[in-house]
Design a protein around this motif. Structure first.
Motif, PDB file in Angstrom:
ATOM      1  N   PRO A  57     -38.268  29.495  22.823  1.00 34.83           N
ATOM      2  CA  PRO A  57     -37.490  30.591  23.435  1.00 34.83           C
ATOM      3  C   PRO A  57     -35.990  30.290  23.412  1.00 34.83           C
ATOM      4  N   GLY A  58     -35.205  31.312  23.178  1.00 32.23           N
ATOM      5  CA  GLY A  58     -33.758  31.160  23.220  1.00 32.23           C
ATOM      6  C   GLY A  58     -33.117  30.705  21.923  1.00 32.23           C
ATOM      7  N   VAL A  59     -33.855  30.771  20.802  1.00 38.37           N
ATOM      8  CA  VAL A  59     -33.275  30.303  19.540  1.00 38.37           C
ATOM      9  C   VAL A  59     -32.084  31.163  19.111  1.00 38.37           C
ATOM     10  N   GLU A  60     -31.995  32.378  19.669  1.00 32.44           N
ATOM     11  CA  GLU A  60     -30.885  33.256  19.294  1.00 32.44           C
ATOM     12  C   GLU A  60     -29.528  32.628  19.622  1.00 32.44           C
ATOM     13  N   SER A  61     -29.505  31.801  20.641  1.00 35.08           N
ATOM     14  CA  SER A  61     -28.243  31.174  21.044  1.00 35.08           C
ATOM     15  C   SER A  61     -28.277  29.665  20.883  1.00 35.08           C
ATOM     16  N   LEU A  62     -29.225  29.182  20.073  1.00 36.92           N
ATOM     17  CA  LEU A  62     -29.413  27.736  19.932  1.00 36.92           C
ATOM     18  C   LEU A  62     -28.575  27.186  18.781  1.00 36.92           C
ATOM     19  N   ASP A  63     -27.716  26.223  19.090  1.00 42.42           N
ATOM     20  CA  ASP A  63     -26.938  25.530  18.059  1.00 42.42           C
ATOM     21  C   ASP A  63     -27.718  24.297  17.615  1.00 42.42           C
ATOM     22  N   ILE A  64     -27.245  23.642  16.567  1.00 45.63           N
ATOM     23  CA  ILE A  64     -28.038  22.555  15.992  1.00 45.63           C
ATOM     24  C   ILE A  64     -28.115  21.337  16.920  1.00 45.63           C
ATOM     25  N   ASP A  65     -27.044  20.975  17.581  1.00 37.19           N
ATOM     26  CA  ASP A  65     -27.129  19.791  18.447  1.00 37.19           C
ATOM     27  C   ASP A  65     -28.037  20.016  19.656  1.00 37.19           C
ATOM     28  N   PRO A  66     -27.961  21.164  20.338  1.00 36.17           N
ATOM     29  CA  PRO A  66     -28.947  21.405  21.402  1.00 36.17           C
ATOM     30  C   PRO A  66     -30.380  21.415  20.880  1.00 36.17           C
ATOM     31  N   LEU A  67     -30.574  21.919  19.647  1.00 39.57           N
ATOM     32  CA  LEU A  67     -31.911  21.867  19.053  1.00 39.57           C
ATOM     33  C   LEU A  67     -32.352  20.420  18.892  1.00 39.57           C
ATOM     34  N   ARG A  68     -31.473  19.603  18.367  1.00 43.20           N
ATOM     35  CA  ARG A  68     -31.817  18.192  18.182  1.00 43.20           C
ATOM     36  C   ARG A  68     -32.124  17.518  19.516  1.00 43.20           C
ATOM     37  N   ALA A  69     -31.342  17.861  20.537  1.00 46.36           N
ATOM     38  CA  ALA A  69     -31.562  17.254  21.853  1.00 46.36           C
ATOM     39  C   ALA A  69     -32.944  17.620  22.378  1.00 46.36           C
ATOM     40  N   GLN A  70     -33.357  18.865  22.153  1.00 45.49           N
ATOM     41  CA  GLN A  70     -34.678  19.278  22.621  1.00 45.49           C
ATOM     42  C   GLN A  70     -35.787  18.653  21.774  1.00 45.49           C
ATOM     43  N   PHE A  71     -35.565  18.511  20.492  1.00 42.78           N
ATOM     44  CA  PHE A  71     -36.561  17.832  19.652  1.00 42.78           C
ATOM     45  C   PHE A  71     -36.725  16.386  20.104  1.00 42.78           C
ATOM     46  N   ALA A  72     -35.605  15.731  20.389  1.00 45.58           N
ATOM     47  CA  ALA A  72     -35.660  14.330  20.829  1.00 45.58           C
ATOM     48  C   ALA A  72     -36.448  14.183  22.123  1.00 45.58           C
ATOM     49  N   GLU A  73     -36.468  15.247  22.925  1.00 42.41           N
ATOM     50  CA  GLU A  73     -37.206  15.226  24.197  1.00 42.41           C
ATOM     51  C   GLU A  73     -38.664  15.652  24.019  1.00 42.41           C
ATOM     52  N   GLY A  74     -39.044  16.019  22.797  1.00 48.08           N
ATOM     53  CA  GLY A  74     -40.434  16.395  22.542  1.00 48.08           C
ATOM     54  C   GLY A  74     -40.738  17.855  22.753  1.00 48.08           C
ATOM     55  N   LYS A  75     -39.721  18.716  22.815  1.00 50.29           N
ATOM     56  CA  LYS A  75     -39.936  20.136  23.114  1.00 50.29           C
ATOM     57  C   LYS A  75     -40.095  21.006  21.874  1.00 50.29           C
ATOM     58  N   ILE A  76     -39.977  20.437  20.687  1.00 49.70           N
ATOM     59  CA  ILE A  76     -40.078  21.203  19.445  1.00 49.70           C
ATOM     60  C   ILE A  76     -41.047  20.485  18.501  1.00 49.70           C
ATOM     61  N   GLY A  77     -41.957  21.251  17.901  1.00 46.80           N
ATOM     62  CA  GLY A  77     -42.933  20.654  17.002  1.00 46.80           C
ATOM     63  C   GLY A  77     -42.402  20.428  15.603  1.00 46.80           C
ATOM     64  N   MET A  78     -41.646  21.402  15.084  1.00 49.17           N
ATOM     65  CA  MET A  78     -41.162  21.315  13.703  1.00 49.17           C
ATOM     66  C   MET A  78     -39.830  22.053  13.565  1.00 49.17           C
ATOM     67  N   TYR A  79     -39.012  21.578  12.645  1.00 46.48           N
ATOM     68  CA  TYR A  79     -37.860  22.328  12.165  1.00 46.48           C
ATOM     69  C   TYR A  79     -37.493  21.754  10.803  1.00 46.48           C
ATOM     70  N   MET A  80     -36.569  22.381  10.135  1.00 47.57           N
ATOM     71  CA  MET A  80     -36.163  21.915   8.808  1.00 47.57           C
ATOM     72  C   MET A  80     -34.679  21.579   8.817  1.00 47.57           C
ATOM     73  N   SER A  81     -34.335  20.485   8.127  1.00 50.30           N
ATOM     74  CA  SER A  81     -32.925  20.109   8.139  1.00 50.30           C
ATOM     75  C   SER A  81     -32.616  19.056   7.077  1.00 50.30           C
ATOM     76  N   TYR A  82     -31.410  18.527   7.180  1.00 53.93           N
ATOM     77  CA  TYR A  82     -30.859  17.608   6.181  1.00 53.93           C
ATOM     78  C   TYR A  82     -31.162  16.145   6.544  1.00 53.93           C
ATOM     79  N   SER A  83     -30.841  15.275   5.618  1.00 52.17           N
ATOM     80  CA  SER A  83     -31.121  13.853   5.818  1.00 52.17           C
ATOM     81  C   SER A  83     -30.144  13.172   6.761  1.00 52.17           C
ATOM     82  N   SER A  84     -29.307  13.933   7.436  1.00 52.26           N
ATOM     83  CA  SER A  84     -28.457  13.360   8.482  1.00 52.26           C
ATOM     84  C   SER A  84     -29.252  13.153   9.775  1.00 52.26           C
TER      85      SER A  84
END
Length: 461
Positions: free
Chosen positions: A260-287
């Motif tokens: 929920p809320g991806v409409e206003s989600l930037d990449i760093d907040p996405l990463r922060a939520q992934f690091a916390e275990g709140k996201i199953g999958m996403y696609m990105s670069y080797s950074s």
């Protein structure tokens, strides 16, 4: 000129913040020489400057510059200048004065501009057969009008990043390989994790351009379609290959499997939520591995895998971004000395150290084959495989009306007739293409024999 949406950093290590500006930081008492080598016994130095906008590897490069200065027998002293966000502006100004650098760091989003501005000098006179074989030539990325202007060092691959813990909780053994599996997997992950606030899939849709560039683009490329909607066979824009991809993303959102809320989600907040275990999958670069090592230490077990294709068959190549590193300045008065520094930096030891210390993924096949895997968790999934390849540069256009990324995201949110949206995009983008061909001298020639599947296999077998 190509429009490549680039990650903010190609690095695996965060910016180190070397404070260097103006005339650089090497200091010393060197006296600027008039030739390309020291006069024996005179103590006179040939002083050259190297400008870079990279900060993530600044300490490493500073160390190598010091090694070169201490070891070269030609009386050459390199002055390292690390610029920040003002790199391009500072370079423009330097070429309007007599302070242009001798060696310039170029990237895929600057090399064409610098070439067209006349900032770069060809290096063909220094390339023997061995160097030509070792460093791949990439038209419009390090080669222009048949002449080489740079050589590759590192590049950026693209993958599906996934939460192994959540996969295990959902009883899923393998990452998805088709779009339908992506949809189904996102639904299962959400069912397993929703009670804890975890969802199956997410993208940073605060910027649709950034989100689709790190997802839809690479799915299209792996499926045999130009990642920016350009068909190299016909030399026309055709976004029809995106239809199943956008529909799959829409299905994930409609299913309630999108965070929920991806409409206003930037990449760093996405990463922060992934690091916390709140996201199953996403696609990105080797950074990403560097991000989870340094910026947002991951609290979960995670990995990276090839992105799914439309139907499970790889018909193209996952875009490997890069192709250049250092270039000679057209204004250098010390061409031979500047090349000797470049030759040192492109040596096996420097390039091997660069990858093994985790600064970037090598685009030099001989280095990639021999260098050890960097000690950065998750990086192994981003290392080049047989399906990574460099796509040709496509003609960038500025269509009237809504851009493709915005139109696709609007459809994801509000629905509509996707075929009609794609037909409209094709019409407007090709009108813009015709305009730049007629008015700006842009070339767009069909290549009936273009085979996207043949792009892979050049960096790893």
């Amino acid at each position: 000129m190509m429009k490549r949406t680039l990650m903010t950093s190609l690095s695996l290590v965060l910016a180190l913040g070397l404070a260097a500006c103006g005339n650089g930081n090497s200091g010393g008492n060197a006296t600027e020489g008039k030739g390309d080598g020291a006069k024996a016994g005179s103590g006179e130095k040939t002083k050259i400057s190297y400008w870079t906008g990279d900060r993530h590897d600044a300490d490493f490069v500073k160390e190598k510059v010091a090694e070169f200065n201490a070891s070269n027998k030609d009386g050459i002293e390199v002055e390292l200048v690390v610029k920040g966000d003002d790199f391009d502006t500072a370079l423009d100004l330097s070429f309007q004065t007599s302070d242009a650098p001798d060696v310039i760091r170029v990237k895929e989003n600057t090399v064409q501009t610098f070439y067209k501005k006349g900032f770069l000098a060809p290096i063909d006179e220094f390339l023997n057969d061995e160097l030509k074989a070792k460093f791949p030539a990439m038209p419009d990325l390090n080669e222009f009008d048949g002449k080489r202007y740079s050589l590759p060092n590192y590049g950026t691959t693209m993958r599906l990043v996934y939460n192994k813990d959540l996969f295990a909780k959902a009883g899923i053994e393998h990452p998805p390989t088709t779009l339908q599996e992506l949809v189904d997997t996102a639904k299962k992950l959400t069912a397993a994790g929703k009670a804890d606030g975890a969802y199956g899939f997410a993208l940073n849709f605060k910027s649709p351009g950034s989100a689709f560039a790190r997802s839809a683009r690479v799915v299209a490329e792996m499926s045999g379609y130009g990642g920016f909607g350009y068909d190299f066979k016909t030399a026309r824009y055709d976004f029809s290959g995106f239809e199943p991809i956008i529909n799959a993303f829409k299905q994930i959102k409609d299913d309630g499997s999108m965070l929920p809320g991806v409409e206003s989600l930037d990449i760093d907040p996405l990463r922060a939520q992934f690091a916390e275990g709140k996201i199953g999958m996403y696609m990105s670069y080797s950074s990403e591995p560097g991000v989870y090592k340094n910026q947002f230490p991951a609290k979960i077990d995670w990995a990276a895998a090839p992105v799914p294709t439309i139907d499970g068959n790889v018909k193209g190549a996952s875009g490997f971004l890069g192709g250049q590193w250092l270039a000679l300045s057209s204004k250098t008065e010390h061409k031979e000395a500047a090349w000797k520094f470049m030759e040192f930096m492109y040596g096996d030891q420097v390039l091997t150290d660069y990858q093994e210390k985790g600064f970037g993924i090598s685009m030099v096949p001989s280095i990639s084959a021999a260098a050890k895997t960097p000690d950065v968790n998750g990086i192994e999934g981003f290392l080049p495989n047989k399906n990574d390849g460099v796509w040709p540069v496509y003609p960038s256009v500025a269509p009237e009306g809504m851009k493709s990324d915005d139109a696709f995201f609007k459809y994801m949110l509000n629905g509509g007739d996707l075929k009609a949206i794609i037909a409209d995009l094709n019409k407007r983008y090709n009108a813009a293409l015709d305009s730049v061909i007629a008015n700006d001298g842009v070339k767009a020639e069909p290549d009936a024999g273009f085979d996207p599947a043949a792009l892979g296999g050049k960096f790893a077998k």
